[in-house]
Design a protein around this motif. Structure first.
Motif, PDB file in Angstrom:
ATOM      1  N   THR A   1      90.310 -33.273  11.465  1.00 12.85           N
ATOM      2  CA  THR A   1      90.277 -33.712  12.859  1.00 12.85           C
ATOM      3  C   THR A   1      90.674 -32.575  13.797  1.00 12.85           C
ATOM      4  O   THR A   1      90.080 -32.396  14.876  1.00 12.85           O
ATOM      5  CB  THR A   1      91.219 -34.912  13.062  1.00 12.85           C
TER       6      THR A   1
ATOM      7  N   LYS B   1      83.614 -38.779  11.719  1.00 13.01           N
ATOM      8  CA  LYS B   1      82.913 -37.750  12.489  1.00 13.01           C
ATOM      9  C   LYS B   1      83.408 -36.359  12.105  1.00 13.01           C
ATOM     10  O   LYS B   1      82.611 -35.423  11.941  1.00 13.01           O
ATOM     11  CB  LYS B   1      83.110 -37.992  13.987  1.00 13.01           C
ATOM     12  N   ALA B   2      84.731 -36.215  11.949  1.00 16.33           N
ATOM     13  CA  ALA B   2      85.317 -34.910  11.649  1.00 16.33           C
ATOM     14  C   ALA B   2      84.957 -34.410  10.255  1.00 16.33           C
ATOM     15  O   ALA B   2      84.909 -33.199  10.010  1.00 16.33           O
ATOM     16  CB  ALA B   2      86.840 -34.978  11.795  1.00 16.33           C
TER      17      ALA B   2
ATOM     18  N   ASN C   1      77.734 -40.279   6.640  1.00 17.42           N
ATOM     19  CA  ASN C   1      77.816 -41.557   7.365  1.00 17.42           C
ATOM     20  C   ASN C   1      79.100 -42.337   7.069  1.00 17.42           C
ATOM     21  O   ASN C   1      79.082 -43.549   6.855  1.00 17.42           O
ATOM     22  CB  ASN C   1      76.593 -42.422   7.050  1.00 17.42           C
ATOM     23  N   GLY C   2      80.196 -41.611   7.030  1.00 16.07           N
ATOM     24  CA  GLY C   2      81.492 -42.268   6.934  1.00 16.07           C
ATOM     25  C   GLY C   2      81.989 -42.617   5.550  1.00 16.07           C
ATOM     26  O   GLY C   2      82.982 -43.322   5.410  1.00 16.07           O
TER      27      GLY C   2
ATOM     28  N   GLU D   1      82.088 -35.339   8.489  1.00 11.45           N
ATOM     29  CA  GLU D   1      80.660 -35.432   8.162  1.00 11.45           C
ATOM     30  C   GLU D   1      80.158 -34.123   7.540  1.00 11.45           C
ATOM     31  O   GLU D   1      80.392 -33.037   8.059  1.00 11.45           O
ATOM     32  CB  GLU D   1      79.866 -35.767   9.416  1.00 11.45           C
TER      33      GLU D   1
ATOM     34  N   GLN E   1      88.051 -29.887  14.988  1.00 12.19           N
ATOM     35  CA  GLN E   1      87.158 -30.191  16.116  1.00 12.19           C
ATOM     36  C   GLN E   1      87.659 -29.618  17.438  1.00 12.19           C
ATOM     37  O   GLN E   1      86.891 -29.469  18.385  1.00 12.19           O
ATOM     38  CB  GLN E   1      86.985 -31.708  16.243  1.00 12.19           C
TER      39      GLN E   1
END
Length: 392
Positions: free
Chosen positions: A244, A272-273, A385-386, A275, A247
């Motif tokens: 995280t 998101k971080a 996708n998570g 992926e 980013q």
């Protein structure tokens, strides 16, 4: 005494003698129905509580499965759990208490490296077979000095070799490494540097304490060196924090996780971080992506489904705890000994030569190697996708 009562007593005595003689005549051995007592020293509170609770859930599920299976020859497993509060001194007190209970066959220790390394001397002195789920190689090596201590989980050298293969395959030339300042982290830093040197890949490191809840400064330092990739060799929570934090930096390269960073199957807020991040871990994390072509793969798929059904999600480390229960139960049954009495030396001897295709992958213990997870158990996973998926 009345004649009737005397006759009744005589008849009962004759029946007992007759039953005993019949049993002897037909060679019927007395069945051992005593419980198999497995003790667990886990981090259920404190800094490592997330992993500790994962192990507790996995132990309870595996014990329930074995007890219901009828595979224990009429016996049942009795699981005794104590919280070590993520503290090595408390963990050592638990080990002493467990070893003093003559009914305890063996101990399973959780993910705390310092707890397991610190308990080695006591475990050997008390001669109680112990399987640690922590990652540090110093727990089980050298085997000659740790006769009663075994380890399940990825080894630093195997993880470093697998990571380097992926880095080389992706033409990475410069790596930044965030590493936990504990035994496993130190082993990992040494192992990865050795592998990267051979591949002519440069390495820059930043260390963090296992209790740190903010790693942004160290990540920023790594990013300023403009690496092609970052490797996070930390516990799961810190690996998520690091991903995280990336980013917020100028870094736009690839992220790689060592096996110790593996946690939940679904990445949640960190999706998101993370992926397209790469993780080196066992196949059990993504067994629903694998065709069950062997009994071992079918068993792993069933474990994945059972764990997910009971707890609503999946954590990769759960399989190590389940395999530890299976190893101890098998060793207890094979060790034999007097009915109703625990043969800890016999259990240790069986553990030292145990081989099985476990839920985590192939496991092989030998007198020279008490760290049983084989390098072949590790594979490459990718976040898509998570959630984690099998690479390729």
């Amino acid at each position: 005494m009345s004649p009737i009562r005397s006759a009744t007593i005589a008849a009962l005595a004759s029946a007992v003698v007759a039953t005993t003689l019949t049993g002897c005549q037909f060679g019927e051995a007395e069945q051992d129905t005593s419980p198999i007592v497995i003790a667990a020293d886990l981090e259920l509170s404190g800094a490592a509580a997330t992993v500790g609770r994962t192990y507790q859930r996995a132990l309870e599920l595996k014990v329930d499965q074995l007890n219901a299976s009828g595979a224990l020859n009429g016996r049942k497993i009795d699981l005794k759990v104590k919280d070590n509060r993520s503290d090595s001194a408390e963990s050592l007190r638990n080990i002493v208490d467990f070893s003093s209970d003559s009914k305890v066959s063996a101990i399973i220790m959780g993910g705390c490296n310092e707890c397991a390394v610190g308990a080695v001397g006591t475990i050997n002195e008390k001669r109680i077979p112990t399987i640690a789920l922590a990652a540090s190689g110093a727990i089980a090596a050298p085997a000659a000095e740790r006769r009663y201590v075994f380890k399940l989980g990825p080894n630093a050298a195997d993880s470093a070799a697998a990571l380097t293969t992926e880095l080389r395959r992706n033409n990475i030339r410069k790596v930044g490494m965030l590493v936990s300042d504990d035994d496993y982290g130190q082993e990992g830093a040494t192992a990865l540097k050795s592998e990267l040197d051979k591949a002519k890949i440069t390495l820059r490191q930043q260390r963090i304490k296992t209790t740190d809840t903010d790693v942004s400064q160290q990540v920023q330092q790594l990013a300023s060196g403009k690496p092609d990739a970052m490797v996070f060799w930390t516990p799961p929570e810190q690996a998520t924090l690091a991903a995280t934090s990336v980013q917020q930096t100028i870094f736009r390269g690839s992220i790689y996780f060592d096996a110790a960073a593996a946690g939940d199957l679904f990445l949640g807020a960190a999706a998101k971080a993370t992926e397209k991040a790469t993780l080196i871990f066992t196949q059990t994390m993504v067994i629903d992506d694998v065709i069950a072509t062997t009994p071992a793969k079918a068993a792993r798929r069933q474990w994945f489904q059972d764990y997910t059904a009971r707890f609503g999600g999946y954590n990769g480390s759960s399989s190590f705890a389940a395999d530890a229960v299976q190893l101890i139960a098998d060793a207890e049954l094979r060790a034999g000994g007097e009915i109703g009495k625990v043969d800890r030396n016999g259990i240790r001897d069986v553990l030292e030569t145990s081989q099985m295709d476990g839920l985590s992958g192939p496991i092989r213990m030998t007198p020279d190697n008490h760290s049983g997870l084989m390098p072949q158990a590790l594979t490459t996973l990718v976040a898509r996708n998570g959630r984690w998926r099998l690479a390729g």
